[in-house]
Write a protein that holds these residues in place. Structure first.
Motif, PDB file in Angstrom:
ATOM      1  N   LYS A 254      38.951  34.471  45.631  1.00  0.00           N
ATOM      2  CA  LYS A 254      40.219  33.891  46.087  1.00  0.00           C
ATOM      3  C   LYS A 254      40.393  32.442  45.633  1.00  0.00           C
ATOM      4  N   ASP A 255      39.297  31.663  45.616  1.00  0.00           N
ATOM      5  CA  ASP A 255      39.448  30.268  45.208  1.00  0.00           C
ATOM      6  C   ASP A 255      39.797  30.156  43.727  1.00  0.00           C
ATOM      7  N   LYS A 256      39.233  31.050  42.906  1.00  0.00           N
ATOM      8  CA  LYS A 256      39.541  31.036  41.477  1.00  0.00           C
ATOM      9  C   LYS A 256      40.977  31.498  41.221  1.00  0.00           C
ATOM     10  N   LEU A 257      41.445  32.470  42.018  1.00  0.00           N
ATOM     11  CA  LEU A 257      42.810  32.954  41.857  1.00  0.00           C
ATOM     12  C   LEU A 257      43.807  31.850  42.190  1.00  0.00           C
ATOM     13  N   ALA A 258      43.545  31.111  43.283  1.00  0.00           N
ATOM     14  CA  ALA A 258      44.434  30.015  43.671  1.00  0.00           C
ATOM     15  C   ALA A 258      44.502  28.956  42.568  1.00  0.00           C
ATOM     16  N   LEU A 284      47.291  32.439  50.476  1.00  0.00           N
ATOM     17  CA  LEU A 284      47.154  32.070  49.069  1.00  0.00           C
ATOM     18  C   LEU A 284      48.077  30.903  48.723  1.00  0.00           C
ATOM     19  N   LYS A 285      49.307  30.958  49.230  1.00  0.00           N
ATOM     20  CA  LYS A 285      50.248  29.850  48.994  1.00  0.00           C
ATOM     21  C   LYS A 285      49.704  28.546  49.564  1.00  0.00           C
ATOM     22  N   ASP A 286      49.116  28.637  50.760  1.00  0.00           N
ATOM     23  CA  ASP A 286      48.540  27.442  51.377  1.00  0.00           C
ATOM     24  C   ASP A 286      47.372  26.910  50.558  1.00  0.00           C
ATOM     25  N   ASP A 287      46.559  27.844  50.029  1.00  0.00           N
ATOM     26  CA  ASP A 287      45.419  27.428  49.203  1.00  0.00           C
ATOM     27  C   ASP A 287      45.892  26.719  47.943  1.00  0.00           C
ATOM     28  N   ILE A 288      46.957  27.251  47.316  1.00  0.00           N
ATOM     29  CA  ILE A 288      47.490  26.640  46.097  1.00  0.00           C
ATOM     30  C   ILE A 288      48.037  25.248  46.399  1.00  0.00           C
ATOM     31  N   ALA A 289      48.804  25.150  47.493  1.00  0.00           N
ATOM     32  CA  ALA A 289      49.384  23.861  47.856  1.00  0.00           C
ATOM     33  C   ALA A 289      48.305  22.850  48.225  1.00  0.00           C
ATOM     34  N   GLY A 290      47.231  23.331  48.840  1.00  0.00           N
ATOM     35  CA  GLY A 290      46.164  22.443  49.279  1.00  0.00           C
ATOM     36  C   GLY A 290      45.276  21.926  48.167  1.00  0.00           C
ATOM     37  N   LEU A 291      45.422  22.465  46.986  1.00  0.00           N
ATOM     38  CA  LEU A 291      44.578  22.023  45.867  1.00  0.00           C
ATOM     39  C   LEU A 291      44.915  20.614  45.403  1.00  0.00           C
ATOM     40  N   GLY A 292      46.186  20.244  45.526  1.00  0.00           N
ATOM     41  CA  GLY A 292      46.589  18.936  45.031  1.00  0.00           C
ATOM     42  C   GLY A 292      46.502  18.886  43.521  1.00  0.00           C
ATOM     43  N   PRO A 293      46.456  17.697  42.915  1.00  0.00           N
ATOM     44  CA  PRO A 293      46.335  17.588  41.454  1.00  0.00           C
ATOM     45  C   PRO A 293      45.004  18.171  40.982  1.00  0.00           C
ATOM     46  N   VAL A 294      45.061  18.958  39.932  1.00  0.00           N
ATOM     47  CA  VAL A 294      43.833  19.571  39.383  1.00  0.00           C
ATOM     48  C   VAL A 294      43.793  19.341  37.880  1.00  0.00           C
ATOM     49  N   GLU A 301      39.921  27.393  32.844  1.00  0.00           N
ATOM     50  CA  GLU A 301      38.701  28.155  33.094  1.00  0.00           C
ATOM     51  C   GLU A 301      38.935  29.242  34.138  1.00  0.00           C
ATOM     52  N   ALA A 302      39.700  28.912  35.186  1.00  0.00           N
ATOM     53  CA  ALA A 302      39.993  29.900  36.225  1.00  0.00           C
ATOM     54  C   ALA A 302      40.857  31.023  35.661  1.00  0.00           C
ATOM     55  N   GLN A 303      41.845  30.665  34.846  1.00  0.00           N
ATOM     56  CA  GLN A 303      42.693  31.694  34.249  1.00  0.00           C
ATOM     57  C   GLN A 303      41.896  32.581  33.294  1.00  0.00           C
ATOM     58  N   ALA A 304      40.966  31.973  32.557  1.00  0.00           N
ATOM     59  CA  ALA A 304      40.120  32.759  31.646  1.00  0.00           C
ATOM     60  C   ALA A 304      39.265  33.753  32.431  1.00  0.00           C
ATOM     61  N   MET A 305      38.794  33.353  33.614  1.00  0.00           N
ATOM     62  CA  MET A 305      37.998  34.260  34.454  1.00  0.00           C
ATOM     63  C   MET A 305      38.830  35.454  34.910  1.00  0.00           C
ATOM     64  N   VAL A 306      40.091  35.197  35.303  1.00  0.00           N
ATOM     65  CA  VAL A 306      40.967  36.284  35.742  1.00  0.00           C
ATOM     66  C   VAL A 306      41.270  37.219  34.573  1.00  0.00           C
ATOM     67  N   VAL A 307      41.533  36.645  33.393  1.00  0.00           N
ATOM     68  CA  VAL A 307      41.809  37.455  32.198  1.00  0.00           C
ATOM     69  C   VAL A 307      40.609  38.328  31.853  1.00  0.00           C
ATOM     70  N   LEU A 308      39.398  37.748  31.910  1.00  0.00           N
ATOM     71  CA  LEU A 308      38.186  38.512  31.610  1.00  0.00           C
ATOM     72  C   LEU A 308      38.020  39.674  32.581  1.00  0.00           C
ATOM     73  N   ALA A 309      38.285  39.424  33.864  1.00  0.00           N
ATOM     74  CA  ALA A 309      38.188  40.493  34.868  1.00  0.00           C
ATOM     75  C   ALA A 309      39.186  41.603  34.562  1.00  0.00           C
ATOM     76  N   ALA A 310      40.414  41.222  34.159  1.00  0.00           N
ATOM     77  CA  ALA A 310      41.438  42.216  33.830  1.00  0.00           C
ATOM     78  C   ALA A 310      41.029  43.050  32.622  1.00  0.00           C
ATOM     79  N   LYS A 311      40.464  42.394  31.599  1.00  0.00           N
ATOM     80  CA  LYS A 311      40.046  43.115  30.401  1.00  0.00           C
ATOM     81  C   LYS A 311      38.916  44.101  30.721  1.00  0.00           C
ATOM     82  N   GLU A 312      37.972  43.671  31.559  1.00  0.00           N
ATOM     83  CA  GLU A 312      36.863  44.552  31.922  1.00  0.00           C
ATOM     84  C   GLU A 312      37.357  45.749  32.729  1.00  0.00           C
TER      85      GLU A 312
END
Length: 331
Positions: A254-258, A284-294, A301-312
């Motif tokens: 969940k943290d990587k998705l946010a 999830l919306k709260d987690d995204i908002a709570g991240l602040g500037p990133v 890197e987080a998006q690459a992890m999600v893409v890799l999971a989708a490909k697998e």
């Protein structure tokens, strides 16, 4: 440092790659190559990001500019014989012609049952019976289950009546498998260089990807377009079928998705949120908002992890991808 030798350039490129890709490349190298490359990597020192990007552009450009060449088993074997003992060459050629295994029957045991069944369904039942008696029972069972029913019954009857197979007959089946099935299988499994580069580009951060693709486009527009078409990006998740999104959600922390959705387009956020319960979506919306500037690198890197999971998951058949991209939905 300035990258002068080919070994230094190869070392820098390996260090720039994703660990999984670098490991896969090492697995295909000879021991001497691994030793030389590892030594260069260990003594390389600092290499600036500009040099790394220039190296990647040079590498991609070289692949894109390569003229027509024709390879064959015979020419490859002839070249290897100039530098290696015949026994080693024979071993190498057997390895690259088909799946791993010391004998032909070991190799067949490593062939996907659907691929093997598709080949055997066109063979004489007696040949199929011989093959299935030589592979492991569990593998033979999976292959048998995929054969047409009439063929399967004929094969079973022949296996029941089969006595010791004469060596000449066994050698004939083995020669046929080597000449036809295993060599064709190895050719089918060879990867296109543009596919390899697309996978490498998928693991570059966004800035490096943009710069290197732009540089490649100036040298070879066709190569750049082919690579771009083969790349699987985070925006391509819009092609995941609705039934596949919940499966993907379960596979991604969940943290990587946010973090991944922090830099995503509205259509992509909606795609995930509409496939969650109201409570989970709010969290999830709260987690995204709570991240602040990133940092952009962290989002990449987080998006690459999600893409890799989708490909697998797609490779495992657990999710499916729609063939057509919805260009207008990509923000």
């Amino acid at each position: 440092m300035s990258l002068r030798s080919g070994t230094q350039k190869a070392a820098a490129l390996m260090l720039a790659l994703n660990d999984d890709i670098a490991s896969a490349l090492f697995a295909r190298m000879h021991e001497d190559e691994i030793r030389d490359l590892s030594g260069a990597m260990a003594t390389l020192g600092n290499v600036s990001s500009e040099e790394v990007e220039a190296l990647c552009a040079e590498f991609v450009g070289t692949i894109g500019q390569t003229g027509n060449i024709k390879g064959s088993w015979e020419t490859t074997e002839r070249m290897l014989l100039k530098t290696l003992p015949r026994e080693r060459v024979t071993q190498i050629m057997e390895e690259i012609r088909g799946p791993a295994g010391r004998t032909m029957w070991d190799k067949l045991g490593n062939v996907n049952e659907a691929v093997l069944a598709n080949y055997l369904k066109n063979e004489y039942p007696q040949t199929v019976a011989v093959v299935l008696t030589k592979v492991k029972p569990d593998h033979a069972a999976r292959v048998l289950a995929l054969l047409p029913e009439t063929t399967a019954m004929e094969v079973v009857m022949r296996m029941l009546r089969m006595e010791t197979v004469q060596k000449e007959a066994l050698d004939g089946v083995e020669r046929t498998l080597k000449a036809e099935f295993m060599s064709n299988l190895a050719r089918a499994q060879r990867r296109d260089s543009h596919e390899m580069m697309a996978e490498i580009f998928n693991n570059l951060d966004r800035n490096a990807e943009t710069r290197i693709l732009a540089a490649l486009e100036e040298r070879s527009r066709d190569a750049a377009e082919r690579i771009r078409a083969l790349m699987f990006t985070f925006d391509d998740l819009l092609r995941v079928s609705p039934a596949g999104i919940p499966v993907l959600l379960r596979a991604v922390p969940k943290d990587k998705l946010a973090l991944a959705l922090k830099g995503a387009s509205e259509p992509l956020r909606d795609l995930f949120l509409t496939n969650m319960s109201e409570r989970a979506g709010k969290l999830l919306k709260d987690d995204i908002a709570g991240l602040g500037p990133v940092r952009l690198r962290d989002v990449d890197e987080a998006q690459a992890m999600v893409v890799l999971a989708a490909k697998e998951l797609s490779a495992q058949g657990q999710i499916s991808m729609n063939e057509d991209r919805d260009e207008e939905m990509i923000g």
